[in-house]
Design a protein around this motif. Structure first.
Motif, mmCIF file in Angstrom:
data_model
loop_
_atom_site.group_PDB
_atom_site.id
_atom_site.type_symbol
_atom_site.label_atom_id
_atom_site.label_comp_id
_atom_site.label_asym_id
_atom_site.label_seq_id
_atom_site.Cartn_x
_atom_site.Cartn_y
_atom_site.Cartn_z
ATOM 1 N N ALA A 211 -35.940 -34.847 29.798
ATOM 2 C CA ALA A 211 -36.474 -34.201 30.998
ATOM 3 C C ALA A 211 -35.524 -34.342 32.184
ATOM 4 O O ALA A 211 -35.253 -33.377 32.905
ATOM 5 N N GLN A 212 -34.999 -35.543 32.386
ATOM 6 C CA GLN A 212 -34.096 -35.773 33.510
ATOM 7 C C GLN A 212 -32.783 -35.026 33.325
ATOM 8 O O GLN A 212 -32.186 -34.541 34.296
ATOM 9 N N THR A 213 -32.337 -34.915 32.089
ATOM 10 C CA THR A 213 -31.105 -34.174 31.800
ATOM 11 C C THR A 213 -31.266 -32.698 32.146
ATOM 12 O O THR A 213 -30.391 -32.088 32.777
ATOM 13 N N PHE A 214 -32.403 -32.115 31.753
ATOM 14 C CA PHE A 214 -32.643 -30.701 32.062
ATOM 15 C C PHE A 214 -32.800 -30.492 33.564
ATOM 16 O O PHE A 214 -32.223 -29.559 34.126
ATOM 17 N N GLN A 215 -33.565 -31.351 34.212
ATOM 18 C CA GLN A 215 -33.775 -31.202 35.648
ATOM 19 C C GLN A 215 -32.459 -31.338 36.404
ATOM 20 O O GLN A 215 -32.171 -30.566 37.318
ATOM 21 N N GLY A 216 -31.662 -32.312 36.010
ATOM 22 C CA GLY A 216 -30.373 -32.504 36.663
ATOM 23 C C GLY A 216 -29.442 -31.329 36.467
ATOM 24 O O GLY A 216 -28.732 -30.916 37.402
ATOM 25 N N ALA A 217 -29.435 -30.775 35.251
ATOM 26 C CA ALA A 217 -28.566 -29.633 34.966
ATOM 27 C C ALA A 217 -28.960 -28.422 35.815
ATOM 28 O O ALA A 217 -28.102 -27.708 36.347
ATOM 29 N N VAL A 218 -30.259 -28.186 35.959
ATOM 30 C CA VAL A 218 -30.732 -27.061 36.776
ATOM 31 C C VAL A 218 -30.357 -27.272 38.241
ATOM 32 O O VAL A 218 -29.918 -26.341 38.931
ATOM 33 N N GLU A 219 -30.508 -28.499 38.733
ATOM 34 C CA GLU A 219 -30.136 -28.790 40.118
ATOM 35 C C GLU A 219 -28.647 -28.561 40.340
ATOM 36 O O GLU A 219 -28.230 -28.019 41.375
ATOM 37 N N LEU A 220 -27.832 -28.991 39.385
ATOM 38 C CA LEU A 220 -26.396 -28.753 39.494
ATOM 39 C C LEU A 220 -26.083 -27.256 39.517
ATOM 40 O O LEU A 220 -25.288 -26.778 40.336
ATOM 41 N N PHE A 221 -26.718 -26.522 38.628
ATOM 42 C CA PHE A 221 -26.483 -25.075 38.534
ATOM 43 C C PHE A 221 -26.842 -24.387 39.849
ATOM 44 O O PHE A 221 -26.130 -23.493 40.305
ATOM 45 N N ASN A 222 -27.946 -24.817 40.467
ATOM 46 C CA ASN A 222 -28.392 -24.202 41.715
ATOM 47 C C ASN A 222 -27.611 -24.677 42.933
ATOM 48 O O ASN A 222 -27.749 -24.113 44.017
ATOM 49 N N SER A 223 -26.789 -25.697 42.755
ATOM 50 C CA SER A 223 -26.069 -26.266 43.899
ATOM 51 C C SER A 223 -24.796 -25.516 44.244
ATOM 52 O O SER A 223 -24.176 -25.792 45.284
ATOM 53 N N SER A 224 -24.379 -24.591 43.372
ATOM 54 C CA SER A 224 -23.149 -23.850 43.644
ATOM 55 C C SER A 224 -23.209 -22.495 42.941
ATOM 56 O O SER A 224 -24.188 -22.174 42.274
ATOM 57 N N ASP A 225 -22.133 -21.715 43.099
ATOM 58 C CA ASP A 225 -22.058 -20.401 42.453
ATOM 59 C C ASP A 225 -21.351 -20.463 41.102
ATOM 60 O O ASP A 225 -21.062 -19.422 40.501
ATOM 61 N N LEU A 226 -21.054 -21.655 40.616
ATOM 62 C CA LEU A 226 -20.383 -21.769 39.317
ATOM 63 C C LEU A 226 -21.259 -21.215 38.205
ATOM 64 O O LEU A 226 -22.480 -21.394 38.212
ATOM 65 N N ASN A 227 -20.642 -20.520 37.249
ATOM 66 C CA ASN A 227 -21.401 -20.005 36.119
ATOM 67 C C ASN A 227 -21.562 -21.096 35.058
ATOM 68 O O ASN A 227 -20.927 -22.154 35.130
ATOM 69 N N PRO A 228 -22.415 -20.870 34.044
ATOM 70 C CA PRO A 228 -22.647 -21.907 33.029
ATOM 71 C C PRO A 228 -21.378 -22.357 32.310
ATOM 72 O O PRO A 228 -21.233 -23.554 32.011
ATOM 73 N N THR A 229 -20.467 -21.429 32.044
ATOM 74 C CA THR A 229 -19.228 -21.801 31.355
ATOM 75 C C THR A 229 -18.425 -22.808 32.181
ATOM 76 O O THR A 229 -17.889 -23.792 31.651
ATOM 77 N N ALA A 230 -18.352 -22.573 33.483
ATOM 78 C CA ALA A 230 -17.617 -23.487 34.347
ATOM 79 C C ALA A 230 -18.255 -24.873 34.356
ATOM 80 O O ALA A 230 -17.558 -25.894 34.344
#
Length: 278
Positions: A211-230
């Motif tokens: 759960a924490q891994t998924f939540q953290g990944a989503v927060e990281l994704f929303n924190s910048s304009d980087l795409n998933p590959t980056a």
């Protein structure tokens, strides 16, 4: 339709299931409506008793007692109950009411013809609306004015975020991505939890870890304009553990399988729409 007019509007939610109650609670907790401007209808005696004990809404068990009072009506029943609901609405509707449907696969044309109405908004929410982080795609019939559609959007957004789509086919497409999407995430989470348990972690620790891994990944994704590959490149170093996992997924064609699953949901939504038109 001004914001002041919106405050005075009476809303009816038909169906006190998961999504009906989610929207009802979201609207009730917002500052868009005054107390008792929100009505809810259900045919379950047990559910009615629960809602009346809660005291949040005006609760009804007969459509004829509440539908004529409503300006905007949310239809939150299962599609297989739609025929009987449409027939009842047709008998008690009033001119200029706006009907918002969150029924998967039921087209605007079907609703207009079945209920003899004009103003219909078709919306596709997802389960995360229950915790205020939902995503809803929507589109209105041409008879719904821009300001009326904006009002519906404000009500929808009490459960998260939304986008207005260009055409009805995009509603079916969004079903395959955002509507059904939470289940894909839970499927992936379940797989990771099972792997963790197999590695020797207890179920409680496995749940927290995933759960924490998924939540953290989503927060990281929303924190910048980087795409998933980056972001994957930031985690995976050449010859490292993450790269081994990603290589395994590529070799097993996981990405294409996920795409196929999304298209399967989209195709089913289209099929449901064709069935409802019949």
């Amino acid at each position: 339709m001004t914001f002041k007019t919106l405050i005075k509007m009476k809303i009816l939610v038909i169906g006190a299931g998961n999504m009906g109650l989610t929207y009802a609670h979201g609207m009730a907790q917002s500052d868009l409506l005054k107390e008792k401007d929100l009505m809810i209808l259900d045919n379950s005696a047990e559910k009615i008793a629960e809602l009346r004990a809660e005291g949040t809404f005006d609760v009804y068990e007969k459509l004829e007692d509440c539908l004529p009072k409503a300006d905007i009506v949310f239809i939150a029943v299962k599609p297989y109950h739609s025929d009987e609901v449409f027939e009842a609405i047709k008998a008690h509707k009033k001119p200029d009411q706006i009907f918002v449907s969150i029924m998967a696969g039921v087209t605007i044309k079907t609703m207009q013809e079945a209920m003899d109405i004009k103003k219909v908004v078709r919306a596709m929410p997802n389960l995360a609306a229950q915790v205020g982080h939902g995503f809803t795609s929507f589109i209105g019939s041409k008879e719904v004015s821009r300001l009326e559609l904006l009002t519906v959007e404000k009500l929808i957004d009490t459960t998260g975020r939304s986008i207005k789509l260009a055409n009805e086919m995009e509603i079916d497409k969004s079903t395959g991505i955002s509507g059904s999407g939470p289940a894909y995430v839970f499927y992936f989470m379940e797989s990771m939890m099972e792997a963790a348990v197999k590695m020797g972690f207890c179920e409680k620790d496995a749940r927290l870890m995933v759960a924490q891994t998924f939540q953290g990944a989503v927060e990281l994704f929303n924190s910048s304009d980087l795409n998933p590959t980056a972001w994957m490149d930031k985690v995976a170093s050449k010859g490292g553990t993450t790269r081994a996992a990603l290589d395994s997924m590529e070799e097993n064609n996981v990405k294409e399988l996920i795409k196929d699953a999304a298209y399967a949901a989209f195709d089913r939504a289209v099929q449901l729409g064709k069935e409802s038109n019949k």
